[in-house]
Write a protein that holds these residues in place. Structure first.
Motif, PDB file in Angstrom:
ATOM      1  N   ARG A  88      44.389  18.822  23.962  1.00  0.00           N
ATOM      2  CA  ARG A  88      44.007  20.087  23.356  1.00  0.00           C
ATOM      3  C   ARG A  88      44.461  21.250  24.213  1.00  0.00           C
ATOM      4  N   LEU A  89      44.194  21.142  25.529  1.00  0.00           N
ATOM      5  CA  LEU A  89      44.547  22.242  26.416  1.00  0.00           C
ATOM      6  C   LEU A  89      46.052  22.430  26.476  1.00  0.00           C
ATOM      7  N   ALA A 132      48.219  21.665  24.139  1.00  0.00           N
ATOM      8  CA  ALA A 132      48.666  22.275  22.884  1.00  0.00           C
ATOM      9  C   ALA A 132      48.322  23.754  22.876  1.00  0.00           C
ATOM     10  N   LEU A 133      47.152  24.067  23.390  1.00  0.00           N
ATOM     11  CA  LEU A 133      46.729  25.462  23.423  1.00  0.00           C
ATOM     12  C   LEU A 133      47.651  26.262  24.341  1.00  0.00           C
ATOM     13  N   THR A 138      50.970  27.819  23.235  1.00  0.00           N
ATOM     14  CA  THR A 138      51.065  29.020  22.391  1.00  0.00           C
ATOM     15  C   THR A 138      50.738  30.275  23.202  1.00  0.00           C
TER      16      THR A 138
END
Lengths: 639, 245, 258
Positions: free
Chosen positions: B3-4, B6-7, B10
């Motif tokens: 998650r981190l 992928a975050l 961006t």
């Protein structure tokens, strides 16, 4: 002669659409991807049709000349959309909406079409809400309604003054969903140049890529024209600059019938042109007439500021001519009288084509703040454009071309007389007769796109095998060559005048001879002037740039060719329709009060024109109209 | 972890990291100014300035549960990592943005963007340079202005700030820090999606209020020394402090 | 009135382009800005030069087609006004007017002042919709919506997709556009099902298109012809962070006891 089989369902009108649907042939889900459907235009009608058919599984390709489907001119509709939901409990029903629309159209539309439109109106609201269209709500969270001209019920749904924008964005988002799902392929900045017909069936189109200038062919099993109205034949109109008649007119040249081309709605309250350079007209809501008094100076040589002109020297022409209704006479009457006083030299403003709409009396009575609050955004918009504050000085207004009821002739399935070629939205003639009711255009576009064409198109497709003809067919090469030749011809003229200047001149001719009111002599004169202008165009056009590049002058010149020919067709129609009806006022046929006088014995038909060849007079075909559900009655808004 | 990652990929994720590390660094600044203000509270009965005592406490905090300086270095590590992350994402974002407008305007006019907001990168770099200088100056004593003795914070301050150039330099940099914070504190609420029209005014006032308070606190120290409002330095044996628990 | 125009001329995508100066001597203050451009083009056509290509369509401030940076401001000096609604009386006689295209690597120049904004369409394709088919739908009054929320959604939905936010942003960010659509749908009950997935897919597409990063300047809001609020950017940030950090990725995975 054209074969005009309108395929109207028989039986009681209330069940007509349901029965008709039940008898249509369908294409199964597995077979739908094999059929390719081309949609021209991405406004309310085009986007909703492309999205709906894409979602059903058809292989859809959609074309628009703008840079994104979201730009189509449906976006500019302000007021609202009608639906007979009867949320107000004020006696609304499908029947009443049907009645209002048919009466508003002055009985020059097909009953079955109009009834179906009214019947589908409620589903459109449901559909739009489910897409996230943020219609105005009341305190309890329920949908709000307002009333609109010409009816006795509150049935208009709205999003502030941007209903068209929100509905279009709803249809656009549905379209984009299908583009992402790859059921629809979108071609932006691409203009349709011709339709390709093989043995009486439409087989595809020829387009020009507006960025590169490339001419290419696209074959399809059906073509749906959703290319909008042609008000820009008048040059000045409330339409977007890009609106044009080319797609419809090229279809007409390939055999599709053009129905009622002269039916043009003229809106009485637009901001007048300020000079020769004026490029378009902006509408001001008609509601202003509730509080404004319309007048011009009595003296044609008046030079004083409006406030300095004493009452006795002001000509409140509507109040004098129509003492019972005064400033609230119907749209067409108000428009015609404005033109009349201006033609007599009494007009105001820099061009002399404008009349005062004066709020002084209302301000005196209710106070400036109250009047300003009621019309806040309209006053602001007016001031932005003209720099005048309507509280300080009267507004100037003048009629403007707004909507065209005419369009390609279609049957009950919305198919033209060319097999597989459909026309939906403003581009067809079907539902508004000789005059469109306010807040009905959005309704018709979406009824056609979301609910009618997705069903009816299957009936045609199921009778044909998919992909019967490819772009290898010689007719495609021929059409491409004709398009290229036409472009070469335009560049070859090598004259001195821009195509814009011809457009302006054509607009003037149309406005003078086929505008607010028409007469035999004016139309005949127009029919003389247009061919002369066309000759000039082909002798004296100056076209900059090249064919194989982004060239807005070329785009315009190409559309001008069709406007020139189409203007002539409009005049022909207006001349042959020797009656007045709705927005079509022949000066020879009016009541003493200046209202349209219909001739139902001789003109209760749809005029369908057939292309007869270059330079030849178009051939008139008639589709008789029946009035079984609603007997003919005189249009009367006075009692 | 995915998650981190992928975050982080961006720009919103990078801004998220800038905001979170910003909060940590802001927390440090808040603690730092609070501690610094001990310079005004005088000395113990033994004559040890409170600020010296406080500095010593930072070194031994957590003992005997953990070894001396453990807490200090843990905090320093967190701050260093935060600072590096803060700078890394901000530089990455600046590069992405530079790429997003390869050709700049011949004419460009701003309506809303404030100067502090437009100059965040500049103020940030200046603060970075200052932080390095500040550490070399008051922590390690590598850069000596006047006199420097480890642990004798009050005396070191007095010795440096009696030089008006140093004092004024510190004050100017603090003003720049103020600019950075005034935009940065509000901005992190917006970045974290915590601002809305309901509380926007409150958040902006809070940001400005905190900024003014912090900067006033920082500036008051060189100012006080420069104007001679502070008591003279005292001498005391350093063992007194280290033996004083 | 007389004016001097400095206009960006670029013959194609590959051309380097540059500013060119033109004089117009007979401009009426009543003209709209685009009518002034029409005059320029008529003059250029008469002089045998190529007219300036510029996008325009409705000329009443709603289609979002017109797109010029005028004297350094997207859509020119008037607040909440599109280029087509700007009038020459807003300029002084003898004014020097600089006209440039939207500048963004995600909006490549096609010709002169015309740029390719298809990146916006692709952001919408990535999730700027409520998944739907045409057909019978629930009665709309069965899902009441607070009028304030409907109005707020409309505030966001009023975006005309012109791209002024990108042009105005010192960083060339498209957050205001993306946030306006995501918030419009995310505020309404109909849009809840896809709210968090939408925030993610739209933002990811926005990133892929090469827009810059939002730095909370609020320049986008100030130059937006519809005055769309940066509050929606806050909402998108919130939705996106929630989607990335909180929303379960694996709702139906295995669980064991310990």
């Amino acid at each position: 002669m054209l074969t005009l089989d309108s395929k109207l369902p028989s039986g009681p009108i209330q069940d007509a659409w349901t029965n008709h649907k039940n008898n249509l042939r369908l294409v199964g889900p597995k077979n739908r991807p094999k059929y390719k459907i081309i949609v021209i235009g991405s406004g309310l009608a085009g986007a909703s049709a492309a999205a709906s058919m894409g979602a059903m599984g058809y292989n859809v390709e959609c074309f628009c000349f703008q840079d994104s489907p979201r730009r189509a001119h449906s976006i500019a509709a302000q007021g609202g959309i009608n639906a007979s939901k009867n949320y107000r409990n004020d006696g609304d029903s499908t029947w009443r909406l049907f009645y209002d629309t048919q009466k508003g159209g002055d009985y020059r539309a097909r009953e079955q079409n109009v009834y179906r439109l009214a019947e589908l109106s409620t589903a459109i609201i449901d559909q739009a809400v489910s897409q996230g269209v943020p219609f105005a709500r009341e305190y309890g969270g329920k949908l709000a309604n307002r009333s609109f001209g010409g009816v006795l019920v509150e049935r208009t749904f709205y999003c502030r003054g941007e209903t068209g924008q929100q509905l279009l964005l709803g249809a656009y988002s549905a379209l984009e969903e299908q583009i992402a799902a790859k059921t629809v392929k979108m071609h932006t900045r691409t203009e349709m140049m011709d339709v390709v017909v093989v043995d009486g069936k439409v087989r595809g189109i020829v387009v020009r890529n507006l960025e590169t200038g490339e001419i290419s062919s696209h074959a399809a099993d059906a073509v749906v024209l959703a290319s909008g109205g042609y008000g820009n034949v008048f040059y000045l109109s409330t339409n977007a600059k890009g609106c044009n008649v080319t797609a419809n007119f090229r279809a007409y040249r390939r055999g599709a019938g053009f129905a009622n081309p002269c039916f043009t709605q003229i809106h009485p309250t637009s901001i007048p042109a300020s000079g020769q350079y004026q490029s378009k007209l902006t509408l001001m809501s008609e509601s202003l007439r509730n509080d404004g008094r319309i007048w011009v100076p009595r003296d044609a040589n008046e030079k004083r500021a409006p406030a300095d002109i004493p009452e006795s020297e002001r000509y409140y022409y509507l109040e004098e001519r129509y003492p019972r209704f005064g400033n609230l006479v119907p749209r067409d009457v108000a428009a015609r009288n404005a033109k009349d006083v201006c033609d007599k030299g009494l007009g105001v403003g820099p061009t002399g084509y404008g009349v005062y709409l004066d709020f002084a009396a209302a301000i005196e009575e209710k106070g400036a703040a109250a009047v300003k609050a009621k019309y806040a955004n309209l006053f602001e918009m007016y001031q932005r454009i003209t720099a005048d504050d309507p509280v300080e000085t009267p507004m100037r207004i003048y009629p403007a071309v707004h909507y065209t009821m005419g369009g390609l002739w279609v049957d009950y399935n919305l198919m033209t007389n060319v097999d597989g070629l459909y026309s939906i939205g403003e581009s067809n003639f079907a539902d508004h007769g000789a005059n469109r009711l306010g807040a009905s255009s959005l309704m018709q576009c979406l009824a056609d796109g979301y609910f009618i064409i997705p069903v009816t198109i299957g009936d045609f497709l199921s009778r044909n095998d998919p992909g019967e003809v490819t772009t290898d067919h010689p007719n495609f090469a021929q059409a491409e060559n004709e398009v290229k030749e036409q472009i070469n011809r335009l560049f070859a003229v090598g004259g001195t005048r821009s195509s814009q200047s011809f457009h302006r001149e054509l607009g003037k001719i149309m406005w003078e001879h086929c505008g607010i009111s028409r007469s035999e002599s004016s139309l005949k004169e127009g029919l003389q002037k247009i061919p002369e202008l066309r000759e000039q165009f082909w002798k004296n056009l100056k076209l900059p740039g090249k064919a194989n590049e982004f060239n807005q002058s070329l785009e315009h010149a190409g559309r001008m060719i069709d406007f020139l020919d189409f203007g002539e067709l409009m005049c022909h129609d207006a001349l042959t329709r020797d009656e007045s009806c709705g927005c079509h006022l022949r000066e020879e046929h009016q009541t003493p009060e200046g209202e349209a006088k219909r001739d139902d014995d001789n003109f209760a038909f749809v005029s369908v024109f057939e292309y007869a060849g270059e330079g030849k007079k178009p051939e008139l075909n008639k589709e008789p109209l029946a009035f079984d559900a609603l007997p003919l009655a005189k249009r009367n808004y006075k009692s | 972890m995915n998650r981190l990652q992928a975050l982080y990929a961006t720009t919103i994720g990078k801004k998220f990291i800038a905001a979170i590390t910003g909060i940590i660094l802001f927390g440090f600044i808040l603690g730092h100014v609070a501690g610094n203000l001990k310079v005004f509270t005088g000395a113990t009965a033994d004559g040890i300035p409170h600020i010296d005592e406080y500095a010593h406490f930072l070194k031994i905090a957590g003992a005997p549960l953990v070894p001396e300086q453990f807490v200090l270095w843990s905090a320093r590590s967190v701050l260093l990592i935060s600072l590096i992350l803060h700078m890394t994402v901000v530089i990455q974002l600046a590069l992405i943005s530079a790429e997003a407008r390869p050709i700049s305007y011949v004419k460009s006019k701003k309506r809303a963007a404030s100067l502090p907001a437009l100059w965040m990168m500049f103020s940030g770099l200046l603060i970075l340079g200052f932080v390095i200088f500040h550490i070399l100056h008051f922590t390690t004593g590598t850069i000596v202005i006047g006199e420097f003795n480890h642990g004798f914070v009050y005396n070191n301050l007095e010795s440096s700030f009696s030089n008006p150039l140093v004092g004024i330099g510190y004050i100017l940099v603090m003003l720049v820090l103020g600019f950075h914070l005034n935009h940065g504190i509000w901005s992190l609420f917006q970045t974290l999606g915590l601002d809305n029209p309901d509380r926007n005014k409150f958040l902006r006032l809070t940001a400005t209020g905190l900024t003014i308070a912090i900067i006033a606190g920082f500036i008051s120290i060189p100012l006080a020394f420069m104007t001679g409002a502070m008591p003279d330095p005292v001498s005391y044996p350093h063992e007194l402090l280290t033996g004083h628990r | 009135m007389k004016i001097s125009l400095h206009v960006w001329r670029q013959s194609s995508r590959d051309d380097r382009g540059g500013m060119k100066e033109y004089q117009l001597d007979d401009i009426s203050p009543e003209m709209s800005f685009l009518e002034m451009m029409d005059c320029l083009n008529e003059q250029l056509t008469q002089n045998g030069e190529e007219p300036v290509a510029f996008d325009h369509d409705c000329r009443e401030g709603v289609c979002g087609m017109c797109s010029m940076v005028i004297n350094g401001e997207a859509h020119g000096p008037k607040a909440e006004t599109t280029t087509c609604q700007l009038y020459m009386r807003h300029f002084e006689d003898g004014a020097q007017i600089y006209i440039e295209p939207w500048r963004s690597s995600a909006f490549p120049v096609i010709k002169d002042l015309v740029v390719d904004r298809s990146a916006f369409d692709r952001i919408i394709q990535a999730g700027g919709f409520i998944s739907n088919h045409s057909g019978p739908k629930p009665e709309p009054n069965s899902i009441p919506i607070e009028p304030e929320i409907a109005e707020q959604a409309l505030d966001a939905a009023t975006c005309i997709g012109c791209g002024a936010c990108v042009a105005a942003c010192p960083n060339g960010s498209a957050m205001l556009f993306t946030a306006a659509k995501a918030s419009h749908l995310g505020l309404l009950p109909q849009g809840q099902t896809e709210r968090y997935s939408r925030a993610k897919t739209m933002v990811n597409q926005m990133e892929e298109e090469g827009f810059g990063s939002c730095r909370n300047y609020a320049e986008c809001e100030a130059q937006c012809p519809k005055g769309i609020s940066i509050a929606f950017i806050g909402q998108l940030n919130s939705d996106y962070l929630k989607a990335s950090l909180v929303e379960p990725v694996d709702r139906r995975g295995e669980m064991h006891s310990q």
